[in-house]
Write a protein that holds these residues in place. Sequence first.
Motif, PDB file in Angstrom:
ATOM      1  N   ASP A 101      21.460  95.972 -27.694  1.00 20.33           N
ATOM      2  CA  ASP A 101      20.038  95.776 -27.943  1.00 20.33           C
ATOM      3  C   ASP A 101      19.763  94.301 -28.255  1.00 20.33           C
ATOM      4  N   LEU A 102      20.612  93.751 -29.111  1.00 19.00           N
ATOM      5  CA  LEU A 102      20.475  92.339 -29.490  1.00 19.00           C
ATOM      6  C   LEU A 102      20.637  91.436 -28.264  1.00 19.00           C
ATOM      7  N   VAL A 103      21.672  91.733 -27.433  1.00 17.90           N
ATOM      8  CA  VAL A 103      21.927  90.915 -26.244  1.00 17.90           C
ATOM      9  C   VAL A 103      20.728  90.981 -25.290  1.00 17.90           C
ATOM     10  N   SER A 104      20.143  92.171 -25.138  1.00 14.93           N
ATOM     11  CA  SER A 104      19.015  92.301 -24.209  1.00 14.93           C
ATOM     12  C   SER A 104      17.847  91.424 -24.661  1.00 14.93           C
ATOM     13  N   TRP A 105      17.581  91.404 -25.955  1.00 15.59           N
ATOM     14  CA  TRP A 105      16.488  90.551 -26.463  1.00 15.59           C
ATOM     15  C   TRP A 105      16.808  89.078 -26.284  1.00 15.59           C
ATOM     16  N   MET A 106      18.092  88.717 -26.494  1.00 17.07           N
ATOM     17  CA  MET A 106      18.462  87.306 -26.334  1.00 17.07           C
ATOM     18  C   MET A 106      18.251  86.859 -24.888  1.00 17.07           C
ATOM     19  N   LEU A 107      18.608  87.730 -23.943  1.00 23.85           N
ATOM     20  CA  LEU A 107      18.443  87.384 -22.527  1.00 23.85           C
ATOM     21  C   LEU A 107      16.972  87.198 -22.190  1.00 23.85           C
ATOM     22  N   MET A 108      16.125  88.113 -22.702  1.00 26.85           N
ATOM     23  CA  MET A 108      14.695  88.021 -22.408  1.00 26.85           C
ATOM     24  C   MET A 108      14.108  86.748 -23.008  1.00 26.85           C
ATOM     25  N   ILE A 109      14.472  86.480 -24.264  1.00 25.66           N
ATOM     26  CA  ILE A 109      13.937  85.286 -24.931  1.00 25.66           C
ATOM     27  C   ILE A 109      14.417  84.021 -24.227  1.00 25.66           C
ATOM     28  N   ARG A 110      15.692  84.024 -23.811  1.00 21.29           N
ATOM     29  CA  ARG A 110      16.231  82.858 -23.104  1.00 21.29           C
ATOM     30  C   ARG A 110      15.429  82.592 -21.836  1.00 21.29           C
ATOM     31  N   GLY A 111      15.157  83.665 -21.076  1.00 20.89           N
ATOM     32  CA  GLY A 111      14.390  83.524 -19.835  1.00 20.89           C
ATOM     33  C   GLY A 111      13.027  82.909 -20.095  1.00 20.89           C
ATOM     34  N   VAL A 112      12.334  83.465 -21.093  1.00 16.80           N
ATOM     35  CA  VAL A 112      10.992  82.970 -21.419  1.00 16.80           C
ATOM     36  C   VAL A 112      11.074  81.513 -21.879  1.00 16.80           C
ATOM     37  N   ALA A 113      12.096  81.206 -22.700  1.00 10.92           N
ATOM     38  CA  ALA A 113      12.222  79.839 -23.234  1.00 10.92           C
ATOM     39  C   ALA A 113      12.418  78.835 -22.107  1.00 10.92           C
ATOM     40  N   ILE A 114      13.253  79.193 -21.136  1.00 12.89           N
ATOM     41  CA  ILE A 114      13.496  78.263 -20.017  1.00 12.89           C
ATOM     42  C   ILE A 114      12.222  78.063 -19.210  1.00 12.89           C
ATOM     43  N   LEU A 115      11.523  79.177 -18.967  1.00 14.97           N
ATOM     44  CA  LEU A 115      10.281  79.100 -18.190  1.00 14.97           C
ATOM     45  C   LEU A 115       9.265  78.200 -18.892  1.00 14.97           C
ATOM     46  N   GLY A 117       9.782  76.069 -21.310  1.00 17.67           N
ATOM     47  CA  GLY A 117      10.312  74.707 -21.453  1.00 17.67           C
ATOM     48  C   GLY A 117      10.085  73.887 -20.198  1.00 17.67           C
ATOM     49  N   SER A 118      10.330  74.487 -19.034  1.00 15.14           N
ATOM     50  CA  SER A 118      10.193  73.729 -17.794  1.00 15.14           C
ATOM     51  C   SER A 118       8.722  73.462 -17.490  1.00 15.14           C
ATOM     52  N   GLN A 119       7.835  74.358 -17.928  1.00 13.10           N
ATOM     53  CA  GLN A 119       6.398  74.132 -17.754  1.00 13.10           C
ATOM     54  C   GLN A 119       5.942  72.943 -18.593  1.00 13.10           C
ATOM     55  N   ILE A 120       6.407  72.927 -19.854  1.00 14.01           N
ATOM     56  CA  ILE A 120       5.984  71.869 -20.770  1.00 14.01           C
ATOM     57  C   ILE A 120       6.534  70.521 -20.331  1.00 14.01           C
ATOM     58  N   LYS A 121       7.851  70.517 -20.038  1.00  9.04           N
ATOM     59  CA  LYS A 121       8.491  69.244 -19.689  1.00  9.04           C
ATOM     60  C   LYS A 121       8.173  68.829 -18.262  1.00  9.04           C
ATOM     61  N   ASN A 122       7.622  69.801 -17.524  1.00 12.32           N
ATOM     62  CA  ASN A 122       7.268  69.548 -16.136  1.00 12.32           C
ATOM     63  C   ASN A 122       8.467  69.150 -15.272  1.00 12.32           C
ATOM     64  N   GLU A 123       9.622  69.596 -15.648  1.00  8.41           N
ATOM     65  CA  GLU A 123      10.805  69.402 -14.807  1.00  8.41           C
ATOM     66  C   GLU A 123      11.752  70.563 -15.040  1.00  8.41           C
ATOM     67  N   ALA A 124      12.693  70.779 -14.173  1.00 10.58           N
ATOM     68  CA  ALA A 124      13.596  71.916 -14.301  1.00 10.58           C
ATOM     69  C   ALA A 124      14.494  71.752 -15.529  1.00 10.58           C
ATOM     70  N   VAL A 125      14.618  72.849 -16.276  1.00 14.18           N
ATOM     71  CA  VAL A 125      15.524  72.844 -17.421  1.00 14.18           C
ATOM     72  C   VAL A 125      16.870  73.384 -16.949  1.00 14.18           C
ATOM     73  N   ASP A 126      17.947  72.786 -17.454  1.00 17.01           N
ATOM     74  CA  ASP A 126      19.285  73.227 -17.054  1.00 17.01           C
ATOM     75  C   ASP A 126      19.468  74.693 -17.427  1.00 17.01           C
ATOM     76  N   SER A 127      19.709  75.540 -16.456  1.00 19.65           N
ATOM     77  CA  SER A 127      19.824  76.960 -16.762  1.00 19.65           C
ATOM     78  C   SER A 127      21.236  77.485 -16.486  1.00 19.65           C
ATOM     79  N   SER A 128      22.232  76.590 -16.604  1.00 16.85           N
ATOM     80  CA  SER A 128      23.603  77.086 -16.423  1.00 16.85           C
ATOM     81  C   SER A 128      24.068  77.733 -17.714  1.00 16.85           C
TER      82      SER A 128
END
Lengths: 228, 109
Positions: A101-115, A117-128
Amino acid sequence: MKAKHLIEENNRKREQLTPENEKYYSDMLIYIRLQLTLSEQQSEEVLMEMLDHLLDGQNEGKTARTIFGDDPKQYADEIIQNLPKEKKREVIPFVSRLVLDLVSWMLMIRGVAILVGSQIKNEAVDSSVYLFSSLLTLSLILGSVAFGVWFIFRTIQRSLFNEHASEKKDMVKVGLFGAISMGLVIAPTMLIPEFGPSFHFSWWASILTGCALWVIVFTLKKLEVGLR
Amino acid sequence: MSLRSQLLKGILDGCILAVIEKEPVYGYELSKKLQEFGLSDVSEGTIYPVLLRLQKNGLIRGEMQPSESGPNRKYYFLTKEGKESLDSIVTEWKQMVGPVNSIFKGRLE
Protein backbone atom coordinates in the motif's frame (compact mmCIF):
# COMPACT_ATOMS: atom_id res chain seq x y z
CA MET A 1 -18.27 -14.31 15.62
CA LYS A 2 -15.46 -12.52 13.79
CA ALA A 3 -13.07 -10.14 15.56
CA LYS A 4 -14.44 -7.15 13.66
CA HIS A 5 -17.99 -7.78 14.91
CA LEU A 6 -16.75 -8.40 18.43
CA ILE A 7 -15.02 -5.01 18.38
CA GLU A 8 -18.21 -3.27 17.21
CA GLU A 9 -20.27 -5.04 19.88
CA ASN A 10 -17.66 -4.18 22.49
CA ASN A 11 -17.90 -0.49 21.56
CA ARG A 12 -21.67 -0.59 21.98
CA LYS A 13 -21.70 -2.49 25.26
CA ARG A 14 -18.95 -0.39 26.85
CA GLU A 15 -21.33 2.57 26.92
CA GLN A 16 -23.36 0.81 29.62
CA LEU A 17 -20.43 0.87 32.07
CA THR A 18 -20.24 3.36 34.92
CA PRO A 19 -17.46 5.95 34.43
CA GLU A 20 -15.26 4.28 37.05
CA ASN A 21 -15.66 0.79 35.57
CA GLU A 22 -15.24 2.18 32.07
CA LYS A 23 -11.84 3.70 32.91
CA TYR A 24 -10.64 0.50 34.55
CA TYR A 25 -11.85 -1.73 31.71
CA SER A 26 -10.73 0.54 28.85
CA ASP A 27 -7.18 0.74 30.13
CA MET A 28 -7.01 -3.05 30.15
CA LEU A 29 -8.63 -3.21 26.71
CA ILE A 30 -6.10 -0.85 25.12
CA TYR A 31 -3.21 -2.54 26.92
CA ILE A 32 -4.26 -5.97 25.61
CA ARG A 33 -5.04 -4.74 22.08
CA LEU A 34 -1.59 -3.14 21.83
CA GLN A 35 -0.09 -6.64 21.87
CA LEU A 36 0.09 -6.96 18.09
CA THR A 37 1.68 -10.41 18.14
CA LEU A 38 -1.29 -12.04 19.91
CA SER A 39 -4.22 -13.68 18.16
CA GLU A 40 -6.73 -10.90 17.46
CA GLN A 41 -9.69 -13.28 17.51
CA GLN A 42 -8.78 -14.77 20.89
CA SER A 43 -7.98 -11.36 22.37
CA GLU A 44 -11.35 -9.94 21.32
CA GLU A 45 -13.18 -13.01 22.60
CA VAL A 46 -11.70 -12.79 26.09
CA LEU A 47 -12.21 -9.00 26.15
CA MET A 48 -15.89 -9.59 25.36
CA GLU A 49 -16.16 -12.22 28.09
CA MET A 50 -14.61 -9.83 30.60
CA LEU A 51 -16.95 -7.03 29.51
CA ASP A 52 -20.04 -9.27 29.78
CA HIS A 53 -18.87 -10.38 33.21
CA LEU A 54 -18.30 -6.80 34.32
CA LEU A 55 -21.75 -5.74 33.08
CA ASP A 56 -23.40 -8.66 34.91
CA GLY A 57 -21.42 -7.79 38.04
CA GLN A 58 -22.27 -4.11 37.72
CA ASN A 59 -25.96 -5.00 37.80
CA GLU A 60 -25.32 -6.68 41.13
CA GLY A 61 -23.52 -3.64 42.46
CA LYS A 62 -19.96 -4.95 41.99
CA THR A 63 -17.11 -2.84 40.64
CA ALA A 64 -14.32 -3.73 38.23
CA ARG A 65 -11.94 -3.59 41.17
CA THR A 66 -13.81 -6.29 43.12
CA ILE A 67 -14.03 -8.50 40.03
CA PHE A 68 -10.56 -8.16 38.49
CA GLY A 69 -8.55 -7.06 41.53
CA ASP A 70 -6.75 -3.91 42.61
CA ASP A 71 -3.96 -4.19 40.05
CA PRO A 72 -5.40 -4.00 36.52
CA LYS A 73 -1.97 -4.04 34.88
CA GLN A 74 -0.94 -7.24 36.59
CA TYR A 75 -4.28 -8.81 35.71
CA ALA A 76 -3.95 -7.77 32.05
CA ASP A 77 -0.41 -9.20 32.02
CA GLU A 78 -1.78 -12.53 33.19
CA ILE A 79 -4.34 -12.49 30.37
CA ILE A 80 -1.66 -11.60 27.81
CA GLN A 81 0.62 -14.35 29.06
CA ASN A 82 -2.07 -16.95 28.40
CA LEU A 83 -3.28 -15.69 25.01
CA PRO A 84 -2.06 -17.62 21.96
CA LYS A 85 0.16 -15.90 19.37
CA GLU A 86 -1.24 -14.83 16.01
CA LYS A 87 -0.52 -17.42 13.33
CA LYS A 88 2.18 -16.50 10.79
CA ARG A 89 -0.14 -17.00 7.85
CA GLU A 90 -2.31 -14.19 9.26
CA VAL A 91 0.61 -11.85 9.94
CA ILE A 92 2.51 -12.08 6.64
CA PRO A 93 -0.38 -11.06 4.35
CA PHE A 94 -1.24 -8.21 6.74
CA VAL A 95 2.28 -6.76 6.79
CA SER A 96 2.84 -7.23 3.04
CA ARG A 97 -0.42 -5.43 2.37
CA LEU A 98 0.74 -2.46 4.43
CA VAL A 99 4.08 -2.35 2.62
CA LEU A 100 2.55 -2.67 -0.87
CA ASP A 101 0.00 0.00 0.00
CA LEU A 102 2.82 2.35 0.95
CA VAL A 103 4.76 1.53 -2.25
CA SER A 104 1.69 2.20 -4.40
CA TRP A 105 1.26 5.67 -2.89
CA MET A 106 4.96 6.42 -3.31
CA LEU A 107 4.79 5.51 -7.00
CA MET A 108 1.73 7.70 -7.55
CA ILE A 109 3.24 10.65 -5.70
CA ARG A 110 6.53 10.24 -7.57
CA GLY A 111 4.68 10.34 -10.90
CA VAL A 112 2.77 13.48 -9.96
CA ALA A 113 5.93 15.12 -8.57
CA ILE A 114 7.86 14.54 -11.80
CA LEU A 115 4.97 15.83 -13.89
CA VAL A 116 4.49 18.96 -11.79
CA GLY A 117 8.25 19.50 -11.50
CA SER A 118 8.77 19.40 -15.25
CA GLN A 119 5.85 21.80 -15.77
CA ILE A 120 7.28 24.30 -13.30
CA LYS A 121 10.88 24.04 -14.46
CA ASN A 122 9.71 23.89 -18.04
CA GLU A 123 12.23 21.19 -18.84
CA ALA A 124 12.34 17.42 -18.48
CA VAL A 125 13.09 16.15 -15.00
CA ASP A 126 15.41 13.15 -14.74
CA SER A 127 13.09 10.20 -14.28
CA SER A 128 15.60 7.37 -14.03
CA VAL A 129 15.35 5.00 -11.11
CA TYR A 130 18.48 3.64 -9.47
CA LEU A 131 17.50 0.26 -8.13
CA PHE A 132 19.77 0.05 -5.07
CA SER A 133 19.29 3.69 -4.07
CA SER A 134 15.51 3.29 -4.25
CA LEU A 135 15.58 0.07 -2.21
CA LEU A 136 17.72 1.79 0.39
CA THR A 137 15.28 4.72 0.60
CA LEU A 138 12.33 2.35 0.89
CA SER A 139 13.91 0.40 3.72
CA LEU A 140 14.75 3.64 5.51
CA ILE A 141 11.10 4.68 5.34
CA LEU A 142 9.83 1.26 6.40
CA GLY A 143 12.31 1.23 9.26
CA SER A 144 11.20 4.62 10.54
CA VAL A 145 7.53 3.63 10.22
CA ALA A 146 8.14 0.44 12.21
CA PHE A 147 10.06 2.36 14.84
CA GLY A 148 7.31 4.99 14.95
CA VAL A 149 4.62 2.38 15.55
CA TRP A 150 6.69 0.88 18.34
CA PHE A 151 7.38 4.29 19.87
CA ILE A 152 3.75 5.45 19.79
CA PHE A 153 2.54 2.13 21.23
CA ARG A 154 5.06 2.38 24.03
CA THR A 155 3.97 5.93 24.81
CA ILE A 156 0.31 4.84 24.98
CA GLN A 157 1.23 1.84 27.10
CA ARG A 158 2.99 4.04 29.62
CA SER A 159 0.01 6.36 29.88
CA LEU A 160 -2.30 3.46 30.88
CA PHE A 161 -3.13 2.51 34.49
CA ASN A 162 -1.73 5.86 35.51
CA GLU A 163 -3.76 8.53 37.27
CA HIS A 164 -1.22 11.24 36.52
CA ALA A 165 -0.61 10.56 32.84
CA SER A 166 -0.09 13.82 31.01
CA GLU A 167 -1.69 13.78 27.59
CA LYS A 168 -0.05 17.04 26.57
CA LYS A 169 3.43 15.78 27.34
CA ASP A 170 2.79 12.60 25.36
CA MET A 171 1.52 14.60 22.41
CA VAL A 172 4.63 16.76 22.39
CA LYS A 173 6.79 13.64 22.63
CA VAL A 174 5.10 11.92 19.69
CA GLY A 175 5.09 15.16 17.67
CA LEU A 176 8.80 15.67 18.23
CA PHE A 177 9.42 12.10 17.25
CA GLY A 178 7.46 12.61 14.02
CA ALA A 179 9.53 15.67 13.12
CA ILE A 180 12.86 14.05 13.93
CA SER A 181 12.09 10.83 12.04
CA MET A 182 10.96 12.86 9.02
CA GLY A 183 14.30 14.61 9.07
CA LEU A 184 16.14 11.35 9.53
CA VAL A 185 14.43 9.93 6.45
CA ILE A 186 14.68 12.99 4.21
CA ALA A 187 18.33 13.87 4.95
CA PRO A 188 19.89 10.50 4.07
CA THR A 189 17.55 10.15 1.08
CA MET A 190 19.09 13.30 -0.39
CA LEU A 191 22.59 12.09 0.44
CA ILE A 192 22.23 8.56 -0.86
CA PRO A 193 24.37 8.33 -4.00
CA GLU A 194 22.79 7.01 -7.15
CA PHE A 195 24.13 3.53 -7.65
CA GLY A 196 23.14 0.11 -8.91
CA PRO A 197 21.41 -0.69 -12.18
CA SER A 198 19.11 2.06 -13.34
CA PHE A 199 16.20 2.28 -15.73
CA HIS A 200 13.96 4.95 -17.12
CA PHE A 201 10.57 5.18 -15.41
CA SER A 202 8.38 7.96 -16.77
CA TRP A 203 5.81 9.90 -14.73
CA TRP A 204 2.79 8.30 -16.37
CA ALA A 205 4.20 4.77 -15.99
CA SER A 206 4.83 5.55 -12.33
CA ILE A 207 1.26 6.74 -11.74
CA LEU A 208 -0.21 3.81 -13.68
CA THR A 209 1.86 1.23 -11.78
CA GLY A 210 0.98 2.90 -8.47
CA CYS A 211 -2.75 2.89 -9.27
CA ALA A 212 -2.67 -0.70 -10.47
CA LEU A 213 -0.85 -1.80 -7.32
CA TRP A 214 -3.28 0.09 -5.12
CA VAL A 215 -6.28 -1.53 -6.85
CA ILE A 216 -4.70 -4.97 -6.40
CA VAL A 217 -4.05 -4.39 -2.69
CA PHE A 218 -7.55 -3.01 -2.21
CA THR A 219 -9.16 -5.97 -3.99
CA LEU A 220 -7.09 -8.47 -2.00
CA LYS A 221 -8.25 -6.84 1.21
CA LYS A 222 -11.90 -7.01 0.16
CA LEU A 223 -11.45 -10.62 -0.93
CA GLU A 224 -9.83 -11.60 2.33
CA VAL A 225 -12.55 -9.98 4.42
CA GLY A 226 -15.15 -11.73 2.26
CA LEU A 227 -13.47 -15.12 2.66
CA ARG A 228 -13.27 -14.94 6.44
CA MET B 1 0.38 -15.07 48.85
CA SER B 2 -1.68 -16.65 51.61
CA LEU B 3 -1.51 -20.41 52.20
CA ARG B 4 -5.10 -20.77 51.08
CA SER B 5 -4.53 -19.02 47.78
CA GLN B 6 -1.41 -21.11 47.14
CA LEU B 7 -3.33 -24.34 47.72
CA LEU B 8 -6.17 -23.06 45.58
CA LYS B 9 -3.85 -22.12 42.74
CA GLY B 10 -2.72 -25.72 42.50
CA ILE B 11 -6.16 -27.22 42.36
CA LEU B 12 -8.21 -24.51 40.58
CA ASP B 13 -7.59 -26.08 37.14
CA GLY B 14 -9.15 -29.31 38.39
CA CYS B 15 -12.13 -27.50 39.92
CA ILE B 16 -12.82 -25.57 36.72
CA LEU B 17 -12.50 -28.68 34.54
CA ALA B 18 -14.88 -30.55 36.86
CA VAL B 19 -17.53 -27.80 36.72
CA ILE B 20 -17.31 -27.70 32.92
CA GLU B 21 -17.56 -31.50 32.75
CA LYS B 22 -20.94 -31.41 34.52
CA GLU B 23 -22.35 -29.01 31.95
CA PRO B 24 -21.00 -26.39 29.54
CA VAL B 25 -20.87 -22.97 31.19
CA TYR B 26 -19.79 -19.44 30.32
CA GLY B 27 -17.43 -17.35 32.44
CA TYR B 28 -19.94 -15.64 34.69
CA GLU B 29 -21.81 -18.90 35.40
CA LEU B 30 -18.54 -20.63 36.16
CA SER B 31 -17.51 -18.06 38.76
CA LYS B 32 -21.01 -18.22 40.29
CA LYS B 33 -20.78 -22.01 40.56
CA LEU B 34 -17.33 -21.97 42.14
CA GLN B 35 -18.65 -19.54 44.73
CA GLU B 36 -21.75 -21.65 45.38
CA PHE B 37 -19.47 -24.61 46.10
CA GLY B 38 -17.83 -22.49 48.77
CA LEU B 39 -14.77 -21.14 46.98
CA SER B 40 -16.10 -17.68 47.73
CA ASP B 41 -12.67 -16.08 47.90
CA VAL B 42 -11.73 -16.92 44.32
CA SER B 43 -11.73 -13.41 42.91
CA GLU B 44 -14.07 -13.62 39.92
CA GLY B 45 -11.56 -12.41 37.38
CA THR B 46 -9.11 -15.21 38.26
CA ILE B 47 -10.93 -17.65 36.01
CA TYR B 48 -10.19 -15.90 32.70
CA PRO B 49 -6.42 -16.41 32.60
CA VAL B 50 -7.04 -20.03 33.65
CA LEU B 51 -9.69 -20.52 30.95
CA LEU B 52 -7.28 -19.12 28.34
CA ARG B 53 -4.51 -21.46 29.43
CA LEU B 54 -6.82 -24.51 29.46
CA GLN B 55 -7.99 -23.55 25.96
CA LYS B 56 -4.43 -23.09 24.72
CA ASN B 57 -3.55 -26.54 26.05
CA GLY B 58 -6.59 -28.04 24.32
CA LEU B 59 -8.32 -29.19 27.52
CA ILE B 60 -11.43 -27.13 26.86
CA ARG B 61 -12.89 -25.41 23.83
CA GLY B 62 -15.08 -22.32 23.69
CA GLU B 63 -18.09 -21.76 21.46
CA MET B 64 -20.30 -18.73 21.05
CA GLN B 65 -23.90 -19.68 21.73
CA PRO B 66 -27.06 -17.84 22.68
CA SER B 67 -27.48 -17.94 26.48
CA GLU B 68 -30.66 -18.54 28.48
CA SER B 69 -31.00 -14.82 29.08
CA GLY B 70 -30.64 -14.11 25.36
CA PRO B 71 -27.31 -12.62 24.26
CA ASN B 72 -24.43 -14.68 22.86
CA ARG B 73 -21.99 -16.02 25.41
CA LYS B 74 -18.83 -18.08 25.05
CA TYR B 75 -19.65 -21.52 26.46
CA TYR B 76 -16.85 -23.88 27.42
CA PHE B 77 -16.86 -27.61 26.69
CA LEU B 78 -14.51 -30.29 27.98
CA THR B 79 -12.41 -31.98 25.28
CA LYS B 80 -11.20 -35.59 25.32
CA GLU B 81 -7.79 -34.38 26.53
CA GLY B 82 -9.54 -32.34 29.19
CA LYS B 83 -11.38 -35.41 30.45
CA GLU B 84 -8.11 -37.35 30.66
CA SER B 85 -6.40 -34.50 32.45
CA LEU B 86 -9.28 -34.17 34.93
CA ASP B 87 -9.14 -37.93 35.61
CA SER B 88 -5.48 -37.73 36.53
CA ILE B 89 -5.97 -34.58 38.65
CA VAL B 90 -8.73 -36.32 40.62
CA THR B 91 -6.58 -39.43 41.11
CA GLU B 92 -3.64 -37.33 42.31
CA TRP B 93 -5.89 -35.35 44.62
CA LYS B 94 -7.31 -38.52 46.21
CA GLN B 95 -3.86 -39.93 46.74
CA MET B 96 -2.93 -36.72 48.50
CA VAL B 97 -6.01 -35.92 50.53
CA GLY B 98 -6.31 -39.34 52.28
CA PRO B 99 -2.80 -39.45 53.76
CA VAL B 100 -2.88 -35.75 54.68
CA ASN B 101 -6.18 -36.24 56.48
CA SER B 102 -4.84 -39.19 58.47
CA ILE B 103 -1.75 -37.23 59.44
CA PHE B 104 -3.88 -34.32 60.64
CA LYS B 105 -6.40 -36.60 62.42
CA GLY B 106 -6.28 -36.69 66.17
CA ARG B 107 -4.85 -33.22 66.50
CA LEU B 108 -6.55 -31.26 69.25
CA GLU B 109 -8.79 -28.73 67.61
